[in-house]
Design an enzyme around this catalytic site. Structure first.
Site, PDB file in Angstrom:
ATOM      1  N   GLU A   1      53.172  48.128   7.117  1.00  0.00           N
ATOM      2  CA  GLU A   1      52.480  49.418   7.173  1.00  0.00           C
ATOM      3  C   GLU A   1      53.444  50.604   7.192  1.00  0.00           C
ATOM      4  O   GLU A   1      53.118  51.690   6.740  1.00  0.00           O
ATOM      5  CB  GLU A   1      51.546  49.495   8.393  1.00  0.00           C
ATOM      6  CG  GLU A   1      50.417  48.482   8.417  1.00  0.00           C
ATOM      7  CD  GLU A   1      49.356  48.702   7.347  1.00  0.00           C
ATOM      8  OE1 GLU A   1      49.295  49.799   6.769  1.00  0.00           O
ATOM      9  OE2 GLU A   1      48.597  47.748   7.086  1.00  0.00           O
TER      10      GLU A   1
ATOM     11  N   GLU B   1      41.826  45.834   4.198  1.00  0.00           N
ATOM     12  CA  GLU B   1      42.998  45.373   3.445  1.00  0.00           C
ATOM     13  C   GLU B   1      42.603  45.081   1.991  1.00  0.00           C
ATOM     14  O   GLU B   1      43.338  45.398   1.061  1.00  0.00           O
ATOM     15  CB  GLU B   1      43.593  44.115   4.091  1.00  0.00           C
ATOM     16  CG  GLU B   1      44.007  44.267   5.554  1.00  0.00           C
ATOM     17  CD  GLU B   1      45.213  45.175   5.753  1.00  0.00           C
ATOM     18  OE1 GLU B   1      45.731  45.726   4.772  1.00  0.00           O
ATOM     19  OE2 GLU B   1      45.636  45.337   6.914  1.00  0.00           O
TER      20      GLU B   1
ATOM     21  N   HIS C   1      47.926  40.877   3.505  1.00  0.00           N
ATOM     22  CA  HIS C   1      47.173  41.230   4.718  1.00  0.00           C
ATOM     23  C   HIS C   1      45.739  40.700   4.676  1.00  0.00           C
ATOM     24  O   HIS C   1      45.188  40.299   5.700  1.00  0.00           O
ATOM     25  CB  HIS C   1      47.136  42.750   4.905  1.00  0.00           C
ATOM     26  CG  HIS C   1      48.491  43.362   5.057  1.00  0.00           C
ATOM     27  ND1 HIS C   1      48.690  44.717   5.147  1.00  0.00           N
ATOM     28  CD2 HIS C   1      49.722  42.800   5.152  1.00  0.00           C
ATOM     29  CE1 HIS C   1      49.983  44.971   5.271  1.00  0.00           C
ATOM     30  NE2 HIS C   1      50.625  43.815   5.265  1.00  0.00           N
TER      31      HIS C   1
ATOM     32  N   GLU D   1      46.494  54.753   7.658  1.00  0.00           N
ATOM     33  CA  GLU D   1      47.649  53.935   8.027  1.00  0.00           C
ATOM     34  C   GLU D   1      48.601  54.645   8.991  1.00  0.00           C
ATOM     35  O   GLU D   1      48.980  54.091  10.022  1.00  0.00           O
ATOM     36  CB  GLU D   1      48.369  53.465   6.757  1.00  0.00           C
ATOM     37  CG  GLU D   1      47.491  52.461   6.007  1.00  0.00           C
ATOM     38  CD  GLU D   1      48.037  52.014   4.666  1.00  0.00           C
ATOM     39  OE1 GLU D   1      48.514  52.883   3.908  1.00  0.00           O
ATOM     40  OE2 GLU D   1      47.957  50.813   4.366  1.00  0.00           O
TER      41      GLU D   1
ATOM     42  N   HIS E   1      53.823  51.810   3.919  1.00  0.00           N
ATOM     43  CA  HIS E   1      52.608  52.473   3.424  1.00  0.00           C
ATOM     44  C   HIS E   1      52.514  53.898   3.970  1.00  0.00           C
ATOM     45  O   HIS E   1      52.060  54.808   3.283  1.00  0.00           O
ATOM     46  CB  HIS E   1      51.366  51.678   3.819  1.00  0.00           C
ATOM     47  CG  HIS E   1      51.432  50.236   3.434  1.00  0.00           C
ATOM     48  ND1 HIS E   1      50.487  49.320   3.792  1.00  0.00           N
ATOM     49  CD2 HIS E   1      52.372  49.547   2.709  1.00  0.00           C
ATOM     50  CE1 HIS E   1      50.810  48.133   3.310  1.00  0.00           C
ATOM     51  NE2 HIS E   1      51.961  48.242   2.657  1.00  0.00           N
TER      52      HIS E   1
ATOM     53  N   GLU F   1      48.981  44.348   0.563  1.00  0.00           N
ATOM     54  CA  GLU F   1      47.572  44.331   0.963  1.00  0.00           C
ATOM     55  C   GLU F   1      46.927  42.980   0.647  1.00  0.00           C
ATOM     56  O   GLU F   1      46.014  42.549   1.352  1.00  0.00           O
ATOM     57  CB  GLU F   1      46.795  45.462   0.263  1.00  0.00           C
ATOM     58  CG  GLU F   1      47.375  46.866   0.397  1.00  0.00           C
ATOM     59  CD  GLU F   1      47.395  47.425   1.825  1.00  0.00           C
ATOM     60  OE1 GLU F   1      47.092  46.677   2.766  1.00  0.00           O
ATOM     61  OE2 GLU F   1      47.731  48.615   1.994  1.00  0.00           O
TER      62      GLU F   1
END
Lengths: 141, 525
Positions: free
Chosen positions: B243, B114, B147, B209, B246, B144
């Site tokens: 995610e 992350e 995370h 991801e 992402h 991120e």
């Protein structure tokens, strides 16, 4: 169209065990990616999401798209369907009895396999190639 | 406190020209795209051999206000659960001991991924020119950061509540000790932030991801729950809610270059390299952590891999892009072999060097062995017998003086480390897709375990110069290295890593390790 059986969590090769699984898994024809028109959605369990799964996806959307499979995987709901899955947050707001926008929904949408996007207050995950085959639309200003 | 002139000016301007409050977020998103960049003069510090289109869209249409509101709700729910219900239920201490050890690795190593993804998505923000694409990458950059904190919090939470906190408490300083660390840095750091910007996007977003976070962050929650851990699902399912954006970013990277002739030329090679890079580490490590680091099994790792990696990612992402020239990764067949066997190969080595861990490992129990044999026919004859021999020699008991690494030396099973992936392998025992190949370059020898990494090294040897642990510690005695790299508990002598997870079992100390007289040797020297 796939059946519920085709799309279930343990469908196809996944229903096999031990040597039977290995034989199928290592077959030459299974050594390349095969195109799939399914989509997968993972929804984190929450007060709102459990209600949306029961009242919208099971009772309404599954009738529109009978290939939709919904399975309880402990902390999350796992969904798989042919072509697309849609969640209309205007309707979700009505049945939840409180304001519930697309961004409230995204709090508990955990994962996607497919092209997911928002348009207004509707969330869609589709097997279509958005941005390549189909243009992504903006809401009217 | 004095109010600055700038604040006064902004306040006056807003008073005259109030921001609209009744406009929908997606209308604002559309309006924001008019604040554009001058593409002709767009310069980036992180160039790419591809041309990224200027009209690429963002699939989720986020604006800062809705983003911040959404993320704050996620945090409220997550921390609310952890600090209220889960603490009252003593959830951190109800975790199966083996799984609590597994989470020392999972949460700490994911934190590194992350952290590096912050830089990677910021780099992509700089590289892209389409405003919506930039917006998507910018949102990811902030995700991120969140995370990284969340993963750190998992270690912190377990450090407070798990019955054996050593390892959770100081993972950041001790994690570099063992051989798993450098491979993790290869996938989670180098793969995400080094080289061509689009290649980094493919590594991070399209493969890391879209493909591997589903087993790593979603499927792991099932294993956690099955092993009494409700902390991990609370945090990891919240992480994964970001995610999906992402994954969309990675897909839009491909959309942005789809019509560039360079894509036809380079994309399949970059995709195959990224796929092999990521799978080479994640496939064995996740399989090992799930199956060998749990008491209660959910399903064979190979099935989890087959579902999320082969069928879903391979079919729904890569398969659907076939008409745009995207091909099935050439390394897929070897990856599938690894998904079946490589985690068993890795655990054999990981257990052999257990003193270098910041977590405890346990030999497979009789129940585990039956499960392995039922799901991986042939497991017992190849691996199970070795574990029985180690157990019979007292490998769990400090008084035996036996560390399984010695068994490899006694039986001439040389252990190498693949230069590109930094994943250890034993050519004479492997059942995964590994075979030894050695090259010499600039007077230095390099071992490789597969043709895919070998190809990457041959085209860019200067990129893969990371010194492996055998080179780093060559000639040094094991207990010295452990002491130097903080592999001990607060008493200064008892190892954090242990070869069992039982509360009754004796704990190994530096003196026990010293008596075994294990000296690191570089097999290529």
């Amino acid at each position: 169209m796939s059946t519920v059986k085709d799309n279930s969590y343990d469908a196809g090769i996944m229903s096999l065990n031990g040597k039977d699984f290995a034989d199928e898994y290592f077959k030459e024809e299974n050594q390349v990616c095969k195109e799939s028109n399914t989509v997968v959605l993972v929804l984190k369990k929450s007060d709102e999401m459990d209600f949306i799964v029961d009242e919208m996806l099971v009772k309404i959307f599954q009738k529109k798209n009978p290939s939709l499979v919904i399975q309880d995987r402990g902390g999350y709901w796992w969904l798989k369907a042919d072509n697309s899955i849609e969640i209309d947050c205007e309707y979700a707001s009505d049945i939840l009895g409180k304001p519930y926008s697309i961004y409230d929904l995204l709090v508990d949408v955990t994962s996607t396999v497919g092209r997911a996007y928002t348009f207004g207050n509707t969330f869609t995950i589709t097997s279509e190639l958005m941005g390549l085959d189909v243009k992504l639309q903006d809401v009217a200003a | 406190m004095a109010i600055s002139l700038a604040t006064n000016a902004a306040t006056d301007a807003l008073a005259l020209n109030r921001a609209p409050t009744s406009v929908g977020a997606q209308e604002v998103h559309k309006w924001m795209q008019d604040f554009n960049w001058d593409f002709k003069n767009n310069r980036t510090k992180y160039p790419t051999k591809y041309l990224m289109a200027n009209d690429t869209k963002e699939q989720f249409k986020l604006i800062a206000k809705e983003y911040a509101r959404m993320e704050s709700v996620k945090d409220e729910r997550q921390f609310g659960s952890l600090q209220d219900a889960l603490t009252r239920m003593n959830a951190g201490n109800r975790v199966a001991p083996k799984w609590g050890e597994t989470m020392k690795v999972v949460s700490n190593f994911l934190e590194v991924g992350e952290y590096n993804a912050i830089a990677a998505s910021a780099m992509l923000w700089d590289s892209a020119s389409a405003p919506e694409q930039k917006n998507g990458y910018l949102g990811q950059c902030m995700d991120e950061i969140r995370h990284t904190h969340q993963c750190g919090y998992v270690n912190y939470y377990f450090a407070k509540y798990f019955h054996d906190p050593a390892g959770h408490t100081d993972a950041r300083r001790v994690r570099t000790l063992g051989p798993l660390w450098k491979g993790m840095k290869r996938v989670f750091a180098d793969g995400f932030i080094s080289g061509d910007a689009v290649e980094c996007s493919i590594n991070l977003q399209l493969v890391g991801e879209a493909c591997f976070t589903n087993p790593l962050i979603v499927a792991v929650t099932e294993w956690a729950s099955a092993n009494g851990d409700e902390v991990t699902p609370t945090v990891f399912l919240s992480i994964e809610t970001d995610e999906l954006r992402h994954m969309a970013n990675g897909y839009q990277t491909v959309v942005s270059i789809a019509h560039d002739p360079a894509a036809a030329k380079y994309l399949n090679t970059d995709l195959n390299n990224a796929f092999w890079t990521q799978q080479k580490y994640f496939t064995p490590v996740l399989g090992m952590l799930f199956e060998y680091g749990s008491k209660f099994k959910v399903e064979p790792w190979v099935k989890t891999w087959n579902r999320w990696v082969y069928e879903d990612w391979g079919g729904i992402w890569i398969g659907r892009l076939g008409k745009y020239g995207v091909q099935s990764p050439a390394s897929l067949k070897d990856a599938k072999k690894d998904a079946y066997w490589a985690h068993h190969d890795l655990f054999l080595l990981a257990y052999a060097v257990w003193p270098t861990g910041f977590f405890r490992l346990a030999l497979p129990s009789k129940e585990d062995a039956d499960w392995f044999e039922a799901n991986y026919p042939g497991w017992y004859d190849h691996y199970g017998k070795i574990y029985e021999e180690w157990r019979a020699r007292g490998c769990e008991d400090p008084s035996s003086g036996f560390i399984p690494l010695q068994w490899f030396v006694e039986n001439n099973h040389e252990i190498y480390i693949d230069r590109v992936s930094q994943v250890p392998f034993c050519p004479s025992l492997t059942k995964g897709a590994s075979s030894l190949r050695i090259h010499e370059y600039n007077g230095k020898k390099h071992a490789f375990s597969d043709e895919w990494g070998e190809r990457m090294w041959l085209s860019e040897p200067e990129r893969y110069e990371c010194q492996n642990v055998f080179e780093q510690y060559a000639g040094r005695e094991l207990s010295e290295v452990i002491a130097e790299l903080w592999g001990v508990r607060s008493d200064g002598v008892t190892l954090i890593g242990q070869p069992h997870v039982t509360k009754e079992g004796k704990l190994w100390t530096l003196d026990d390790i010293k008596r075994a007289n294990c000296v690191f040797k570089d097999p290529l020297a």
